[in-house]
Motif scaffolding. Structure first.
Motif, PDB file in Angstrom:
ATOM      1  N   ARG A  51     -40.753 -20.223   0.596  1.00 27.32           N
ATOM      2  CA  ARG A  51     -39.445 -20.878   0.553  1.00 27.32           C
ATOM      3  C   ARG A  51     -38.337 -20.112   1.270  1.00 27.32           C
ATOM      4  NH1 ARG A  51     -39.143 -25.124  -3.382  1.00 27.32           N
ATOM      5  NH2 ARG A  51     -36.917 -24.729  -3.438  1.00 27.32           N
ATOM      6  N   VAL A  52     -38.529 -19.899   2.547  1.00 27.32           N
ATOM      7  CA  VAL A  52     -37.505 -19.287   3.385  1.00 27.32           C
ATOM      8  C   VAL A  52     -36.677 -20.419   3.979  1.00 27.32           C
ATOM      9  CG1 VAL A  52     -37.116 -17.926   5.474  1.00 27.32           C
ATOM     10  CG2 VAL A  52     -38.936 -17.277   3.878  1.00 27.32           C
ATOM     11  N   ASP A  53     -35.358 -20.311   3.913  1.00 26.24           N
ATOM     12  CA  ASP A  53     -34.496 -21.379   4.430  1.00 26.24           C
ATOM     13  C   ASP A  53     -34.530 -21.468   5.952  1.00 26.24           C
ATOM     14  OD1 ASP A  53     -33.377 -22.213   1.869  1.00 26.24           O
ATOM     15  OD2 ASP A  53     -32.351 -20.274   1.886  1.00 26.24           O
ATOM     16  N   VAL A  54     -34.348 -20.329   6.626  1.00 29.98           N
ATOM     17  CA  VAL A  54     -34.282 -20.285   8.085  1.00 29.98           C
ATOM     18  C   VAL A  54     -35.117 -19.117   8.576  1.00 29.98           C
ATOM     19  CG1 VAL A  54     -32.782 -19.973  10.101  1.00 29.98           C
ATOM     20  CG2 VAL A  54     -31.940 -21.234   8.116  1.00 29.98           C
ATOM     21  N   VAL A  55     -35.914 -19.358   9.606  1.00 32.25           N
ATOM     22  CA  VAL A  55     -36.643 -18.271  10.258  1.00 32.25           C
ATOM     23  C   VAL A  55     -36.353 -18.327  11.745  1.00 32.25           C
ATOM     24  CG1 VAL A  55     -38.798 -19.582  10.506  1.00 32.25           C
ATOM     25  CG2 VAL A  55     -38.860 -17.100  10.543  1.00 32.25           C
ATOM     26  N   CYS A  56     -35.991 -17.172  12.301  1.00 32.93           N
ATOM     27  CA  CYS A  56     -35.768 -17.013  13.742  1.00 32.93           C
ATOM     28  C   CYS A  56     -36.971 -16.263  14.302  1.00 32.93           C
ATOM     29  CB  CYS A  56     -34.512 -16.196  14.008  1.00 32.93           C
ATOM     30  SG  CYS A  56     -32.993 -16.944  13.404  1.00 32.93           S
ATOM     31  N   ILE A  57     -37.664 -16.886  15.261  1.00 37.90           N
ATOM     32  CA  ILE A  57     -38.883 -16.279  15.797  1.00 37.90           C
ATOM     33  C   ILE A  57     -38.694 -15.948  17.263  1.00 37.90           C
ATOM     34  CG2 ILE A  57     -41.345 -16.543  16.194  1.00 37.90           C
ATOM     35  CD1 ILE A  57     -41.426 -18.477  13.850  1.00 37.90           C
ATOM     36  N   GLU A  58     -38.969 -14.702  17.585  1.00 36.22           N
ATOM     37  CA  GLU A  58     -38.924 -14.194  18.953  1.00 36.22           C
ATOM     38  C   GLU A  58     -40.357 -14.048  19.458  1.00 36.22           C
ATOM     39  OE1 GLU A  58     -38.003  -9.885  21.034  1.00 36.22           O
ATOM     40  OE2 GLU A  58     -37.254 -10.238  19.025  1.00 36.22           O
TER      41      GLU A  58
END
Length: 177
Positions: A51-58
């Motif tokens: 339950r992570v709201d936002v994930v930024c993936i590089e």
């Protein structure tokens, strides 16, 4: 309102996008007041949480491990952001695509003048034939291009998500937050 749960992930890239995020400098404190970083190369968490709201993936997807991590993260995250050109288009990791992984490894490690020509294999994941952007594997909600994206751009995107002013993007669509 509870704090936004943010995660960042680094696949096949150079860490420039994470460095750009750090370049938001003191504005990180503004964001930190409204979010908890629950997973990142910047923190010491070993398992990707639920339950992570936002994930930024590089980074691009270049190995089976990258693909498996990306699919797990997508399952556990509400909003997925492709952060930087490698995640958006494949960029530098995808420069090997015309040759393919095996031909590239041969050219670099066997055919170039080196002292002990060998292709490294110990403790390294096997490369896919091609490096590909995130959207080739999972749905992506927001694309932030740049190599790396400017710190101002990353800050503006996260601030807009927190404030609920990001056009067409809602943080409450996945987990009912």
């Amino acid at each position: 309102m509870s704090k936004l749960r943010l995660a960042t992930l680094w696949l096949d890239g150079c860490s420039g996008c994470h460095m750009s995020l750090l370049d938001t400098d003191e504005r990180l404190l503004e964001l930190a007041a409204q979010m908890d970083i629950v997973y990142s190369p910047l923190v010491d968490t070993k398992q990707f949480p639920e339950r992570v709201d936002v994930v930024c993936i590089e980074g691009a997807v270049s190995t089976e491990e990258d693909e498996a991590r990306l699919r797990l993260v997508r399952q556990r995250s509400g909003l997925l952001i492709a952060m930087g050109d490698c995640a958006v288009t494949g960029n530098v990791p995808a420069m090997r695509n015309p040759l393919g992984a095996e031909a590239m490894l041969r050219a670099v490690y066997r055919e170039s003048p080196v002292l002990a020509p060998q292709i490294p294999i110990e403790d390294l994941p096997r490369l896919h034939g091609h490096a590909l952007p995130l959207h080739r594997f999972v749905p992506v909600d927001l694309f932030i291009p740049g190599c790396p994206p400017a710190a101002d751009t990353l800050f503006a995107a996260l601030a807009a998500l927190i404030a609920g002013t990001a056009d067409g993007l809602r943080l409450d669509t996945r987990f009912g937050a």
